[in-house]
Design a protein around this motif. Structure first.
Motif, PDB file in Angstrom:
ATOM      1  N   SER A  86       0.841  -1.193   0.000  1.00 46.25           N
ATOM      2  CA  SER A  86       0.000   0.000   0.000  1.00 46.25           C
ATOM      3  C   SER A  86       0.879   1.247   0.000  1.00 46.25           C
ATOM      4  N   GLU A  87       0.253   2.404  -0.277  1.00 49.41           N
ATOM      5  CA  GLU A  87       1.006   3.655  -0.281  1.00 49.41           C
ATOM      6  C   GLU A  87       1.628   3.937   1.080  1.00 49.41           C
ATOM      7  N   ARG A  88       0.903   3.652   2.147  1.00 50.02           N
ATOM      8  CA  ARG A  88       1.445   3.886   3.487  1.00 50.02           C
ATOM      9  C   ARG A  88       2.642   2.978   3.750  1.00 50.02           C
ATOM     10  N   ALA A  89       2.544   1.726   3.352  1.00 51.13           N
ATOM     11  CA  ALA A  89       3.664   0.801   3.563  1.00 51.13           C
ATOM     12  C   ALA A  89       4.885   1.251   2.777  1.00 51.13           C
ATOM     13  N   GLN A  90       4.682   1.712   1.552  1.00 53.12           N
ATOM     14  CA  GLN A  90       5.804   2.195   0.745  1.00 53.12           C
ATOM     15  C   GLN A  90       6.479   3.401   1.397  1.00 53.12           C
ATOM     16  N   ASN A  91       5.684   4.281   1.974  1.00 52.80           N
ATOM     17  CA  ASN A  91       6.266   5.442   2.647  1.00 52.80           C
ATOM     18  C   ASN A  91       6.993   5.046   3.929  1.00 52.80           C
ATOM     19  N   TRP A  92       6.473   4.069   4.640  1.00 56.70           N
ATOM     20  CA  TRP A  92       7.184   3.570   5.821  1.00 56.70           C
ATOM     21  C   TRP A  92       8.522   2.955   5.417  1.00 56.70           C
ATOM     22  N   ILE A  93       8.552   2.252   4.303  1.00 56.39           N
ATOM     23  CA  ILE A  93       9.816   1.683   3.812  1.00 56.39           C
ATOM     24  C   ILE A  93      10.808   2.802   3.514  1.00 56.39           C
ATOM     25  N   ASP A  94      10.327   3.890   2.909  1.00 51.01           N
ATOM     26  CA  ASP A  94      11.207   5.020   2.617  1.00 51.01           C
ATOM     27  C   ASP A  94      11.716   5.690   3.889  1.00 51.01           C
ATOM     28  N   VAL A  95      10.840   5.838   4.877  1.00 53.36           N
ATOM     29  CA  VAL A  95      11.265   6.418   6.152  1.00 53.36           C
ATOM     30  C   VAL A  95      12.391   5.585   6.756  1.00 53.36           C
ATOM     31  N   PHE A  96      12.210   4.280   6.742  1.00 52.01           N
ATOM     32  CA  PHE A  96      13.247   3.377   7.263  1.00 52.01           C
ATOM     33  C   PHE A  96      14.538   3.518   6.461  1.00 52.01           C
ATOM     34  N   GLY A  97      14.427   3.534   5.129  1.00 52.65           N
ATOM     35  CA  GLY A  97      15.617   3.627   4.290  1.00 52.65           C
ATOM     36  C   GLY A  97      16.357   4.934   4.471  1.00 52.65           C
ATOM     37  N   ILE A  98      15.618   6.037   4.599  1.00 50.89           N
ATOM     38  CA  ILE A  98      16.254   7.346   4.785  1.00 50.89           C
ATOM     39  C   ILE A  98      16.986   7.410   6.117  1.00 50.89           C
ATOM     40  N   LEU A  99      16.329   6.931   7.174  1.00 56.77           N
ATOM     41  CA  LEU A  99      16.924   7.023   8.512  1.00 56.77           C
ATOM     42  C   LEU A  99      18.082   6.045   8.718  1.00 56.77           C
ATOM     43  N   VAL A 100      17.959   4.851   8.174  1.00 57.45           N
ATOM     44  CA  VAL A 100      18.929   3.795   8.471  1.00 57.45           C
ATOM     45  C   VAL A 100      20.070   3.749   7.445  1.00 57.45           C
TER      46      VAL A 100
END
Length: 216
Positions: A86-100
């Motif tokens: 879903s769009e929310r899951a994709q954005n959560w993946i991006d948040v994780f990728g940006i931070l980590v």
């Protein structure tokens, strides 16, 4: 959050301006490269300085446009799995990728590259090639480029958090419009600068979009 969104828009404007300015460096590199080739094969003359200018400008394009590409959401993605979420899951993946991944990597490279620039600045480091250029300008490109990337990563993080909070549109949706190649060709034609270069850029875009020569 409103303040953060304003900060995000400011960062976006900075990197948009830097990216659009760097687009013109592509034309400059093409012209310098053509001039070097003509002088070498037609007049049997070459210049290490002009060759190094090409490398410097290529580095400037790559590093200055990294943040611009991130802003445009045009960086390489592997969406075989994430595209099914879903769009929310994709954005959560991006948040994780940006931070980590993205922010730690960019901060580390910017931090480690600064002393290299300072050493070149204080020592007056010059290319080892005869007639070569001073090195500190190209050394400076690395920390500056990654500083812009860090800023854009912060902006993208803000936009994704705002979307997850329900107060901003989905930042992963690409705006409809011309491609980067089409924008470059249009800018060249608008300013009436080397129209044949614009035609080559447009032709290359068509070859990428339709590599088999199929009729659209």
């Amino acid at each position: 959050m409103n303040f953060l969104l304003q900060l995000s828009r400011l960062i976006d404007r900075i990197n948009e301006a830097v990216g659009r300015a760097a687009i013109w460096l592509i034309l400059v590199v093409v012209l310098i490269s053509a001039g070097n080739a003509v002088s070498r094969f037609a007049f049997n003359m070459s210049s290490n300085a002009m060759l190094e200018v090409q490398w410097y400008l290529f580095s400037a394009i790559f590093l200055a446009c990294a943040a611009y590409v991130l802003k445009k959401n045009e960086h390489i993605r592997i969406d075989v799995i994430a595209g099914r979420f879903s769009e929310r899951a994709q954005n959560w993946i991006d948040v994780f990728g940006i931070l980590v991944f993205l922010l730690p990597m960019a901060v580390l490279i910017a931090y480690l590259s600064w002393p290299v620039f300072m050493n070149a600045w204080h020592s007056g480091e010059v290319s080892a090639n005869a007639g070569g250029l001073i090195r500190w300008p190209v050394r400076l490109l690395l920390p500056l480029g990654f500083a812009l990337l860090i800023l854009q990563a912060v902006s993208e993080l803000i936009k994704r958090v705002a979307f997850l909070a329900g107060i901003a549109p989905n930042p992963l949706k690409k705006a409809a419009g011309p491609s980067a190649e089409e924008e470059l060709a249009a800018e060249i034609r608008k300013h009436q600068v080397a129209p044949e270069v614009a035609d080559i850029v447009h032709m290359n875009h068509e070859m990428i979009e339709n590599p088999q020569g199929e009729q659209k």
